[in-house]
Design an enzyme around this catalytic site. Structure first.
Site, PDB file in Angstrom:
ATOM      1  N   ARG A  64       0.868  -1.190   0.000  1.00  0.00           N
ATOM      2  CA  ARG A  64       0.000   0.000   0.000  1.00  0.00           C
ATOM      3  C   ARG A  64       0.892   1.223   0.000  1.00  0.00           C
ATOM      4  NH1 ARG A  64      -5.112   1.742   3.743  1.00  0.00           N
ATOM      5  NH2 ARG A  64      -6.075   0.281   2.280  1.00  0.00           N
ATOM      6  N   HIS A 107      -7.607   0.806  -6.101  1.00  0.00           N
ATOM      7  CA  HIS A 107      -7.771   0.008  -4.882  1.00  0.00           C
ATOM      8  C   HIS A 107      -8.450  -1.315  -5.276  1.00  0.00           C
ATOM      9  CE1 HIS A 107      -7.933  -0.999  -0.785  1.00  0.00           C
ATOM     10  NE2 HIS A 107      -8.829  -0.141  -0.330  1.00  0.00           N
ATOM     11  N   GLN A 154     -10.363  -3.842  -2.805  1.00  0.00           N
ATOM     12  CA  GLN A 154     -11.649  -3.294  -2.347  1.00  0.00           C
ATOM     13  C   GLN A 154     -12.753  -3.603  -3.370  1.00  0.00           C
ATOM     14  OE1 GLN A 154     -12.300  -1.270   0.639  1.00  0.00           O
ATOM     15  NE2 GLN A 154     -14.404  -1.699   0.037  1.00  0.00           N
ATOM     16  N   ASP A 204     -17.129   7.924  -0.728  1.00  0.00           N
ATOM     17  CA  ASP A 204     -15.810   7.749  -0.101  1.00  0.00           C
ATOM     18  C   ASP A 204     -15.491   9.073   0.593  1.00  0.00           C
ATOM     19  OD1 ASP A 204     -13.212   6.909   0.553  1.00  0.00           O
ATOM     20  OD2 ASP A 204     -12.415   7.296  -1.457  1.00  0.00           O
ATOM     21  N   CYS A 239     -16.333   2.313   1.222  1.00  0.00           N
ATOM     22  CA  CYS A 239     -15.161   1.461   1.492  1.00  0.00           C
ATOM     23  C   CYS A 239     -14.705   1.565   2.946  1.00  0.00           C
ATOM     24  CB  CYS A 239     -14.023   1.848   0.554  1.00  0.00           C
ATOM     25  SG  CYS A 239     -13.588   3.594   0.628  1.00  0.00           S
ATOM     26  N   ARG A 266     -13.820  -7.975   2.578  1.00  0.00           N
ATOM     27  CA  ARG A 266     -12.416  -7.712   2.249  1.00  0.00           C
ATOM     28  C   ARG A 266     -11.581  -8.956   2.530  1.00  0.00           C
ATOM     29  NH1 ARG A 266     -10.295  -2.829   2.219  1.00  0.00           N
ATOM     30  NH2 ARG A 266      -8.773  -3.913   0.936  1.00  0.00           N
TER      31      ARG A 266
HETATM   32  N1  NVA Z   1      -9.834   7.324  -1.083  1.00  0.00           N
HETATM   33  C1  NVA Z   1      -9.486   6.797   0.210  1.00  0.00           C
HETATM   34  C2  NVA Z   1      -9.766   5.333   0.271  1.00  0.00           C
HETATM   35  C3  NVA Z   1      -9.527   4.692   1.608  1.00  0.00           C
HETATM   36  C4  NVA Z   1      -9.811   3.232   1.621  1.00  0.00           C
HETATM   37  C5  NVA Z   1      -8.023   7.084   0.505  1.00  0.00           C
HETATM   38  O1  NVA Z   1      -7.186   6.856  -0.368  1.00  0.00           O
HETATM   39  O2  NVA Z   1      -7.723   7.550   1.597  1.00  0.00           O
HETATM   40  N1   CP Z   2     -11.235   0.314   2.883  1.00  0.00           N
HETATM   41  C1   CP Z   2      -9.937   0.264   3.260  1.00  0.00           C
HETATM   42  O1   CP Z   2      -9.021   0.053   2.450  1.00  0.00           O
HETATM   43  O2   CP Z   2      -9.752   0.448   4.580  1.00  0.00           O
HETATM   44  P1   CP Z   2      -8.334   0.602   5.325  1.00  0.00           P
HETATM   45  O3   CP Z   2      -7.747   1.915   4.878  1.00  0.00           O
HETATM   46  O4   CP Z   2      -8.662   0.560   6.780  1.00  0.00           O
HETATM   47  O5   CP Z   2      -7.449  -0.534   4.901  1.00  0.00           O
END
Ligand code: NVA
Ligand code: CP
Length: 330
Positions: free
Chosen positions: A108, A135, A138, A231, A272, A317
């Protein structure tokens, strides 16, 4: 034709055919049934995976860890501060070191190029646990959740409200386009997805029987939708300075009771997570105090309503990530 994705990376849904996505969803359903029945499935005993996180996480990290343990594997977690990657060691070198020790690598981080580079050098499957652009894990959880709730995917009307050019907007557009779902991005023009990606999504939708629509009109965008998805308004890695402008742009696109009432009576609310639906978080409280917005992308009423399936998505997930690990390593 039989599907075999052994040895493949999982970096973005664009790299996967609808048949391969179908296979992963079916595999996830089997794993979910086994988990529920208490049937052991340590099919990958003796293998080890590493989870590299350059951004924070609850769901993705825990899903990879539990999936790994359930499959009988060893799991190492590396947080942003505890590896040499980026600061003292290049992505290419890190990839070649980890690839010598582990059977698979979750990453990540920030740009999609980084995870693609990691994959180029690792020599073992690399799974994208979120980048600024995509992502993909997800997406599998969200598709599985919709299929469980509606009994099908093809023909559903799906509306995404919010920053439609972030990782979630991009990924949902591609996921829907691949699986024959009618996708609408309901957002201010400034936050529409990039034109090139929209073109690609439209080509995919033409093949699958889905469609791709971009609109600024909340009433048209939410009308008769089967799913309203949103989101957070400011994603990880974005500077605090963008909050004011983002709130101004996205306030009209909040998923609230009026938006849900304009959708189908059977419509679901999806997210998400994490979500700013109240002021019970540090950032939520700060934003409420500074900008007078106590609920952001979704109201607490909708988040807590029976139409909300956000915790089903969160559970899924784990089952879907388990399917990805198993299918690429076994
Ligand atoms: N758009 C959000 C998704 C989190 C799962 C982020 O990147 O913070
Ligand atoms: N939805 C998601 O990716 O959550 P986290 O950021 O907690 O992993």
């Amino acid at each position: 034709m039989p599907v075999n994705i052994r040895g493949r990376h999982f970096l973005k849904l664009l790299d996967y055919s609808p048949a391969e996505i179908r296979y992963l969803l079916d595999l996830a359903k089997n794993f979910k049934a086994m988990k529920r029945a208490g049937t052991p499935h340590k099919y990958l005993e003796g293998k080890n995976i590493v989870l590299l996180f350059e951004k924070t996480s609850t769901r993705t990290r825990c899903a990879f860890e539990v999936a790994g343990y359930d499959l009988g594997m060893g799991v190492t977690y590396l947080d942003p501060g505890s590896s040499q990657m980026g600061k003292k060691e290049s992505i290419a070198d890190t990839a070649r070191v980890l690839g010598r020790m582990y059977d698979g690598i979750e990453y990540r981080g920030f740009s999609q190029d980084l995870v693609e580079e990691l994959a180029k050098y690792a020599g073992v499957p690399v799974w994208n646990g979120l980048t600024d652009q995509f992502h993909p894990t997800q997406m599998l959880a969200d598709l599985l959740t919709m299929e469980e709730k509606f009994g099908c995917l093809k023909g559903l009307k799906f509306t995404y409200m919010g920053d439609a050019r972030n990782n979630m907007g991009n990924s949902l557009m591609i996921a829907c386009a691949k699986m024959g779902i009618h996708f609408t991005a309901c957002a201010p023009r400034e936050l529409f997805p990039a034109a090139g990606l929209v073109e690609t999504a439209k080509e995919l939708a033409a093949e699958s029987g889905g469609s791709v629509t971009l609109t600024e009109d909340v009433s048209a965008g939410t009308r008769d939708a089967d799913v309203l998805y949103t989101d957070i308004w400011v994603s990880m890695g974005e500077p605090d300075e963008v909050w004011e402008e983002r709130i101004r742009l996205l306030r009209p696109y909040q998923v609230n009771a009026a938006a849900m009432a304009n959708a189908r009576p059977t419509a679901l609310f999806m997210h998400c997570l994490p979500s700013f639906h109240d002021t019970r978080t540090t950032i939520g409280a700060e934003i409420a105090e500074k900008f007078g917005v106590p609920e952001m992308e979704v109201t607490d009423e909708v988040f807590e309503s029976p139409q909300s399936v956000v915790f089903d998505e969160a559970e899924n997930r784990m089952h879907t990530i388990k399917a990805v690990i198993y299918a690429t390593l076994c």
